[in-house]
Design a protein around this motif. Sequence first.
Motif, PDB file in Angstrom:
ATOM      1  N   PRO A 197     129.679  68.192  68.077  1.00  0.00           N
ATOM      2  CA  PRO A 197     129.859  69.631  67.845  1.00  0.00           C
ATOM      3  C   PRO A 197     131.134  70.175  68.477  1.00  0.00           C
ATOM      4  CG  PRO A 197     128.249  69.270  69.587  1.00  0.00           C
ATOM      5  CD  PRO A 197     128.623  67.905  69.066  1.00  0.00           C
ATOM      6  N   PHE A 198     131.778  71.091  67.770  1.00  0.00           N
ATOM      7  CA  PHE A 198     132.956  71.785  68.270  1.00  0.00           C
ATOM      8  C   PHE A 198     132.652  73.277  68.360  1.00  0.00           C
ATOM      9  CE2 PHE A 198     134.811  67.834  67.103  1.00  0.00           C
ATOM     10  CZ  PHE A 198     136.051  67.735  67.713  1.00  0.00           C
ATOM     11  N   LYS A 199     133.523  74.017  68.990  1.00  0.00           N
ATOM     12  CA  LYS A 199     133.377  75.472  69.057  1.00  0.00           C
ATOM     13  C   LYS A 199     134.177  76.104  67.923  1.00  0.00           C
ATOM     14  CE  LYS A 199     132.562  75.734  74.048  1.00  0.00           C
ATOM     15  NZ  LYS A 199     133.029  76.285  75.342  1.00  0.00           N
ATOM     16  N   GLY A 200     133.667  75.943  66.714  1.00  0.00           N
ATOM     17  CA  GLY A 200     134.332  76.521  65.553  1.00  0.00           C
ATOM     18  C   GLY A 200     134.696  75.472  64.521  1.00  0.00           C
ATOM     19  N   GLY A 201     134.809  75.924  63.275  1.00  0.00           N
ATOM     20  CA  GLY A 201     135.086  75.020  62.175  1.00  0.00           C
ATOM     21  C   GLY A 201     136.492  74.453  62.180  1.00  0.00           C
ATOM     22  N   LYS A 202     137.460  75.201  62.697  1.00  0.00           N
ATOM     23  CA  LYS A 202     138.849  74.736  62.703  1.00  0.00           C
ATOM     24  C   LYS A 202     138.996  73.461  63.514  1.00  0.00           C
ATOM     25  CE  LYS A 202     143.602  76.190  63.713  1.00  0.00           C
ATOM     26  NZ  LYS A 202     144.465  77.306  64.204  1.00  0.00           N
TER      27      LYS A 202
END
Length: 319
Positions: free
Chosen positions: A179-184
């Motif tokens: 998981p990342f903090k945002g789609g970008k």
Amino acid sequence: MKTRLLIGALGAVFAIGSAQASGYPDRTIKVLVGYSAGGAGDTIARIVTGAMSQVLGQPIVVENKAGAGSSIASNAIATAPKDGYTLGLATGNIYGVDQLVYKVSYKPEDFTPINRLASYPLILAVNPEKGPKTFQAFMAKAKANPGTMFYSTSGIAGSPHTSSVMLQDLMGTEFTHVPFKGGKGALLAVAAGDVDFSMGTAPSVLPLGRGDKVRMLAVSTAERSQLAPNLPTISESGLPGFEFSFWFGLFGPAGLAPDVTQKLADAVAVVLNDPEVQKRLIAAGSEAGPFASPAQFEAFARKNGAQVLEGVKKAQAVK
């Protein structure tokens, strides 16, 4: 000018068919949007409501109430006066996901579904150099190497995460979540080759795909998308039955008068059948998606909401 002329002509027909609610609207309508200005939901809302105001003959003002996965705005819709002058943009999350994730007090029965405005697919993206060249090759690799393929998302239980869990379940294999903090950031990880793939939203993936930063393998919807007509669906590419899309709809509070609901639904259909409005939505990374009646929209929204809720429960379980 052409858009105004066409909407005006369609609006004349619409007015004849909506005479039962002839007194509505007689003042400004407010539409609540649970996303920041300039985002996908906000852009869709402004395109559609701007055209609707011409059909209805009254201003429609968009008010942004971002936060908590749009549940702040949804709560304001649910508790708004039942007069048709406070409406809002919402998704299938009001049918269970919001209650599970954000512990909100509102229920699906607290809303009046009016019509779907637009939707867009998720796109399966891989690294252009290291990744498989087709979905069939992707699936073969995934099945042969369970647990070894890493995928990036914008966060736990979001659409990219939920759809990826649904994908692995239908394939009968296992992926490893990053998981990342945002789609970008999630998509840049694919472009850099740090992860194997991501199920990204069309507005986020298309610019990278067209710039050869990622390879786009397939779309998540049941049918091919106008946004990328040359991309096959996952279902047609070897995984029958897979379907996932993200959509926005227009809702009011429960108890909205049926004639007002119908008039609003008809206005949505009129503007979304305008070619110029359709072009503006496609340019914004989404497709027009009206239903023929509020009842049809409600049936779709409830079924889709239940499916996504099950996917989110699984996504939360696997993290």
